[in-house]
Design a protein around this motif. Sequence first.
Motif, PDB file in Angstrom:
ATOM      1  N   GLN A   1       0.823  -1.207   0.000  1.00  0.00           N
ATOM      2  CA  GLN A   1       0.000   0.000   0.000  1.00  0.00           C
ATOM      3  C   GLN A   1       0.858   1.258   0.000  1.00  0.00           C
ATOM      4  N   TRP A   2       1.978   1.234   0.723  1.00  0.00           N
ATOM      5  CA  TRP A   2       2.882   2.386   0.725  1.00  0.00           C
ATOM      6  C   TRP A   2       3.446   2.637  -0.665  1.00  0.00           C
ATOM      7  N   ARG A   3       3.728   1.565  -1.372  1.00  0.00           N
ATOM      8  CA  ARG A   3       4.240   1.742  -2.727  1.00  0.00           C
ATOM      9  C   ARG A   3       3.180   2.401  -3.616  1.00  0.00           C
ATOM     10  N   GLU A   4       1.932   1.994  -3.465  1.00  0.00           N
ATOM     11  CA  GLU A   4       0.855   2.610  -4.256  1.00  0.00           C
ATOM     12  C   GLU A   4       0.691   4.069  -3.881  1.00  0.00           C
ATOM     13  N   TRP A   5       0.753   4.370  -2.591  1.00  0.00           N
ATOM     14  CA  TRP A   5       0.643   5.765  -2.163  1.00  0.00           C
ATOM     15  C   TRP A   5       1.775   6.608  -2.743  1.00  0.00           C
ATOM     16  N   GLY A   6       2.969   6.063  -2.738  1.00  0.00           N
ATOM     17  CA  GLY A   6       4.091   6.798  -3.313  1.00  0.00           C
ATOM     18  C   GLY A   6       3.856   7.120  -4.779  1.00  0.00           C
ATOM     19  N   ALA A   7       3.336   6.140  -5.524  1.00  0.00           N
ATOM     20  CA  ALA A   7       3.040   6.365  -6.946  1.00  0.00           C
ATOM     21  C   ALA A   7       1.957   7.420  -7.110  1.00  0.00           C
ATOM     22  N   ASP A   8       0.968   7.424  -6.213  1.00  0.00           N
ATOM     23  CA  ASP A   8      -0.100   8.429  -6.284  1.00  0.00           C
ATOM     24  C   ASP A   8       0.459   9.832  -6.053  1.00  0.00           C
ATOM     25  N   LEU A   9       1.346   9.960  -5.080  1.00  0.00           N
ATOM     26  CA  LEU A   9       1.865  11.283  -4.744  1.00  0.00           C
ATOM     27  C   LEU A   9       2.745  11.855  -5.846  1.00  0.00           C
ATOM     28  N   ILE A  10       3.558  11.024  -6.472  1.00  0.00           N
ATOM     29  CA  ILE A  10       4.454  11.559  -7.506  1.00  0.00           C
ATOM     30  C   ILE A  10       3.755  11.680  -8.856  1.00  0.00           C
ATOM     31  N   SER A  11       2.502  11.204  -8.953  1.00  0.00           N
ATOM     32  CA  SER A  11       1.779  11.293 -10.227  1.00  0.00           C
ATOM     33  C   SER A  11       1.425  12.733 -10.585  1.00  0.00           C
ATOM     34  N   LEU A  12       1.310  13.607  -9.549  1.00  0.00           N
ATOM     35  CA  LEU A  12       0.873  14.999  -9.727  1.00  0.00           C
ATOM     36  C   LEU A  12      -0.511  15.080 -10.352  1.00  0.00           C
TER      37      LEU A  12
ATOM     38  N   VAL B   1       7.498  10.211   9.693  1.00  0.00           N
ATOM     39  CA  VAL B   1       7.256   8.856   9.187  1.00  0.00           C
ATOM     40  C   VAL B   1       6.965   8.893   7.687  1.00  0.00           C
ATOM     41  N   LEU B   2       6.099   9.809   7.289  1.00  0.00           N
ATOM     42  CA  LEU B   2       5.753   9.963   5.878  1.00  0.00           C
ATOM     43  C   LEU B   2       7.004  10.229   5.036  1.00  0.00           C
ATOM     44  N   THR B   3       7.838  11.163   5.479  1.00  0.00           N
ATOM     45  CA  THR B   3       9.030  11.543   4.723  1.00  0.00           C
ATOM     46  C   THR B   3      10.048  10.413   4.654  1.00  0.00           C
ATOM     47  N   LEU B   4      10.305   9.780   5.793  1.00  0.00           N
ATOM     48  CA  LEU B   4      11.317   8.728   5.834  1.00  0.00           C
ATOM     49  C   LEU B   4      10.952   7.548   4.949  1.00  0.00           C
ATOM     50  N   VAL B   5       9.696   7.121   5.007  1.00  0.00           N
ATOM     51  CA  VAL B   5       9.310   5.935   4.236  1.00  0.00           C
ATOM     52  C   VAL B   5       9.301   6.239   2.740  1.00  0.00           C
ATOM     53  N   LEU B   6       8.707   7.373   2.353  1.00  0.00           N
ATOM     54  CA  LEU B   6       8.635   7.684   0.925  1.00  0.00           C
ATOM     55  C   LEU B   6      10.020   8.023   0.361  1.00  0.00           C
ATOM     56  N   ALA B   7      10.739   8.922   1.026  1.00  0.00           N
ATOM     57  CA  ALA B   7      12.069   9.287   0.530  1.00  0.00           C
ATOM     58  C   ALA B   7      13.038   8.121   0.641  1.00  0.00           C
ATOM     59  N   GLY B   8      12.796   7.223   1.606  1.00  0.00           N
ATOM     60  CA  GLY B   8      13.694   6.124   1.836  1.00  0.00           C
ATOM     61  C   GLY B   8      13.598   4.987   0.850  1.00  0.00           C
TER      62      GLY B   8
ATOM     63  N   LEU C   1      -4.004  12.270  -5.868  1.00  0.00           N
ATOM     64  CA  LEU C   1      -3.446  12.895  -4.672  1.00  0.00           C
ATOM     65  C   LEU C   1      -4.502  13.097  -3.592  1.00  0.00           C
ATOM     66  N   SER C   2      -5.648  13.639  -3.980  1.00  0.00           N
ATOM     67  CA  SER C   2      -6.693  13.930  -2.996  1.00  0.00           C
ATOM     68  C   SER C   2      -7.289  12.663  -2.410  1.00  0.00           C
ATOM     69  N   ARG C   3      -7.180  11.572  -3.140  1.00  0.00           N
ATOM     70  CA  ARG C   3      -7.679  10.286  -2.636  1.00  0.00           C
ATOM     71  C   ARG C   3      -6.662   9.624  -1.713  1.00  0.00           C
ATOM     72  N   ALA C   4      -5.388   9.682  -2.081  1.00  0.00           N
ATOM     73  CA  ALA C   4      -4.378   8.923  -1.356  1.00  0.00           C
ATOM     74  C   ALA C   4      -3.878   9.624  -0.097  1.00  0.00           C
ATOM     75  N   PHE C   5      -3.678  10.938  -0.158  1.00  0.00           N
ATOM     76  CA  PHE C   5      -2.994  11.611   0.941  1.00  0.00           C
ATOM     77  C   PHE C   5      -3.752  11.533   2.269  1.00  0.00           C
ATOM     78  N   PRO C   6      -5.066  11.786   2.291  1.00  0.00           N
ATOM     79  CA  PRO C   6      -5.774  11.665   3.582  1.00  0.00           C
ATOM     80  C   PRO C   6      -5.703  10.253   4.157  1.00  0.00           C
ATOM     81  N   VAL C   7      -5.746   9.248   3.295  1.00  0.00           N
ATOM     82  CA  VAL C   7      -5.677   7.869   3.771  1.00  0.00           C
ATOM     83  C   VAL C   7      -4.301   7.583   4.374  1.00  0.00           C
ATOM     84  N   MET C   8      -3.248   8.101   3.750  1.00  0.00           N
ATOM     85  CA  MET C   8      -1.896   7.939   4.280  1.00  0.00           C
ATOM     86  C   MET C   8      -1.777   8.540   5.675  1.00  0.00           C
TER      87      MET C   8
END
Length: 429
Positions: free
Chosen positions: A190-201, A256-263, A206-213
């Motif tokens: 799920q984190w991988r999918e969220w990452g793809a959603d965020l970088i999709s622009l 947590v958000l930054t470390l996991v996505l950037a990591g 974005l509006s669907r994934a970010f609140p769930v994250m």
Amino acid sequence: MTEAPTASPLAAHVGKHPGEPNVMDPALLTDPFGGYGKLREQGPVVRGRLFDDSPIWFVTRFEEVREVLRDQRFVNNPAAAAAGPGEDPLSRMMDILGFPEHLRVYLAGSILNCDAPDHTRLRRLVSRAFTARKITDLRPRVEEIAEDLLARLPEHAEDGVVDLIQHFAYPLPITVICELVGIAEADRPQWREWGADLISLEPDRLSRAFPVMIDHIHELIRERRGSLTDDLLSELIRAHDDDGSRLSDVEMVTMVLTLVLAGHETTAHLISNGTAALLTHPDQLGLVQADPGLLPRAVHELMRWCGPVQATQLRHATEDVDVAGTRINKGDSVQLILVSANYDPRHYTDPERLDVTRHPAGHAENHVGFGHGMHYCLGATLARQEAEVAFGRLLARYPGISLAVEPDALERVPLPGNWRLARLPVRLS
């Protein structure tokens, strides 16, 4: 290279100011090496435009990029530069992308968007997990994860072809960082999918994934608080609970958000970009295969030659500053172009050539792929180690690996400031 389609609204202002390149210009998205290279030869500081048509300064040459990255008169937080109301580029981007107002603090409050003393305080809280000693101790586990993923690659082959991004380049770093932070194995896809959603622009994604994250991280913190362990999340909870002034609730979630996505995002694309580069340069591939001791030097060269992050986030002038004869006014935004700096012929001999022996062993880092100065990448040591393990173990297990498509058929994701493949189809032998 072909580009994956995108529904992003950020390109609406491209071409409105002839002679002032926009970060969404096709020439800069599809060929940042050539596009930003031309800007570099125009001058060390070039006037351009952001996605919303606001003016920006591109800093393009190696010495000037390093100079500005060290200069504490430039800050990441636009408020510290006394930009006027409505002039915050991050706020404008969140407006364009439709970010919910009540969730914007989780982006604005990131360690990536703050400066000393807050940046120093936040970095100190997590830096112990990324010391050279800690990373060295982690290496056997990284090697174990890599070997397990590589052993299972043939199971994913279709007609003899495997997508190395999906089945190796992404799973390796996301497993490592999730274990380090304390994210359960079941949550990692799920984190991988969220990452793809965020970088999709793409606003809808974005509006669907970010609140769930954000909700997920809050729930994760509530659950972990009842059974603290030795992972990084537990350390952050202890810091928060012992003294709220050291780490606020929002800062803990954002960390947590930054470390996991950037990591995992950038390391995954360092591995995939680097593998593609080696497979299209058989002479350099041969050198690494003949002498695995070259891997640390090769990783630095691959980070220079095809690093995934090609421009920094915006910096803002807190006072009038002269950069290479160009006046940057207080409140002006600048972007440091890493890709043009890493190809600067004033600093490198034959910079277009991939040379895994270019960087002397044991010497200081001779590129800006991980940044420089106070905001130097926190996870650089871990990323380098993961890349060394990934290349070394991949080539040892599958010495006959090859691209399954022609190099110019590799599909790229047209994301400003980044260089990443959508897929990496390979044949293992």
